[in-house]
Design an enzyme around this catalytic site. Structure first.
Site, short mmCIF file in Angstrom:
data_model
loop_
_atom_site.label_atom_id
_atom_site.label_comp_id
_atom_site.label_asym_id
_atom_site.label_seq_id
_atom_site.Cartn_x
_atom_site.Cartn_y
_atom_site.Cartn_z
NE ARG A 53 -2.59 1.08 3.73
CZ ARG A 53 -3.09 1.23 4.70
NH1 ARG A 53 -4.54 0.64 4.67
NH2 ARG A 53 -2.72 1.38 5.96
CE LYS A 152 -1.71 5.18 7.02
NZ LYS A 152 -2.82 5.89 7.63
CD GLU A 185 -11.45 7.00 5.41
OE1 GLU A 185 -10.71 5.92 5.84
OE2 GLU A 185 -10.84 7.84 4.72
N1 PMP Z 1 -8.80 5.21 7.24
C1 PMP Z 1 -7.54 6.16 7.64
C2 PMP Z 1 -8.12 7.42 7.17
C3 PMP Z 1 -6.65 5.62 8.39
O1 PMP Z 1 -5.67 6.68 8.74
C4 PMP Z 1 -6.59 4.44 8.67
C5 PMP Z 1 -5.25 4.05 9.38
N2 PMP Z 1 -4.33 3.84 8.62
C6 PMP Z 1 -7.38 3.41 8.23
C7 PMP Z 1 -8.56 4.02 7.61
C8 PMP Z 1 -7.44 1.93 8.60
O2 PMP Z 1 -6.35 1.68 7.85
P1 PMP Z 1 -5.62 0.21 8.38
O3 PMP Z 1 -6.65 -0.64 8.83
O4 PMP Z 1 -4.74 -0.37 7.09
O5 PMP Z 1 -4.55 0.67 9.41
#
Ligand code: PMP
Length: 292
Positions: A53, A152, A185
């Protein structure tokens, strides 16, 4: 305890000396990408997925990471080894690098790579028992056709504004809607909604393709639950039996109050408990070993 070492462009630098140039475009413009990863019990959880990612985020902003994925993986593991960490939160960062005050990335000849690792326990402390209070914030999630939430990127201002709003309204976490009013989210996690024994989560066009989200779907399906990926609205959230959020830092965390409305009966529900238990079963038992 000896001072933490930070990886910086192939070197290990003591924490206090690990400083960033004010001309680094990561600092000046949020021009860069990052990951948040956890290690449990001497194993890095979903390391390949996080490295993939990171490189996808970099690709999306036309940033060429100057080391291979295998080298990045080894650098992450070596950072943990150097700091003798078995249970840790790990933050690899790749910025556009040092340039001038203009925003043109062509002025930045070499990306900078940093890897920070440290111990970090449960993000929400005691709240896992009682559940979080969440607030649907007025600010909308970045539109996918402006700055895709799939990237990200180091530009987390949208998320920070949401957090500020949730804090001001007494919430533990912010819930974003997108430009169309669909559930997006949390400020740092993905959302799961449970109604009549069925589990729902929004598609990832308007949110980060969470690695914990993917793990939760897999673990719940393996345990016989049905998970539907579909658009959700606020009504679905307010009338849910249970809600929980997932993220590397947050892990799996229940939401028991949303905008002043109790979710279900206001206590942590059985499917949320099953998700948390399933997650706890696999962390520390699967993953890339640090010291082998
Ligand atoms: N959404 C956002 C905006 C985030 O910062 C994160 C944390 N990385 C997530 C969702 C969850 O992603 P992950 O489970 O891959 O940590």
């Amino acid at each position: 305890m000896s001072e933490l070492l930070i990886y910086y462009n192939g070197e290990f630098v003591p924490k206090d000396k690990a400083t960033v140039s004010i001309y680094d475009h990561g600092f000046l413009y949020g021009d860069g990408v990052f990951e948040g990863i956890r290690a449990y019990n001497g194993r890095v959880f979903k390391l390949d997925e996080h490295v993939d990612r990171l490189y996808d985020s970099a690709k999306a902003i036309a940033l060429e990471v100057p080391i291979t994925k295998a080298e990045m993986t080894e650098a992450i593991l070596e950072t943990l080894r150097k700091n003798n960490l078995t249970d840790a939160y790990i933050r690899p960062i790749v910025t556009r690098g040092i340039g001038d005050l203009g925003l043109d990335p062509r002025k930045c000849p070499m990306p900078s790579i940093y890897i920070i690792s440290q111990e970090w326990g449960a993000m929400y402390g005691d709240l896992y028992e009682v559940g979080l209070k969440a607030i649907t914030v007025g600010i909308r999630r970045n539109a996918p056709d402006a700055l895709s939430p799939n990237i990200k990127s180091l530009n987390y201002l949208n998320n920070i504004l949401a957090k500020i709003e949730a804090n001001a309204k007494g919430g533990d976490e912010a819930i974003f809607l997108d430009q169309n009013g669909f559930v997006s989210e949390g400020s740092g996690d993905n959302i799961f909604v449970i109604k009549n024994g069925k589990i729902y989560t929004p598609p990832t066009i308007n949110n980060l393709k969470g690695i914990t989200r993917a793990t939760a779907i897999e673990l719940l399906e393996e345990r016989g639950y049905e998970v539907a990926v579909q658009n959700l609205g606020l009504f679905d959230m307010y009338t849910a039996d249970e809600i929980f959020v997932t993220g590397t830092a947050a892990e799996a965390a229940p939401i028991t109050l949303l905008d002043g409305r109790k979710i279900g009966d206001g206590s942590v529900g059985p499917i949320t408990k099953a998700a948390v238990a399933a997650f706890e079963e696999v962390t520390g038992t699967i993953g890339t070993p640090i010291f082998e």
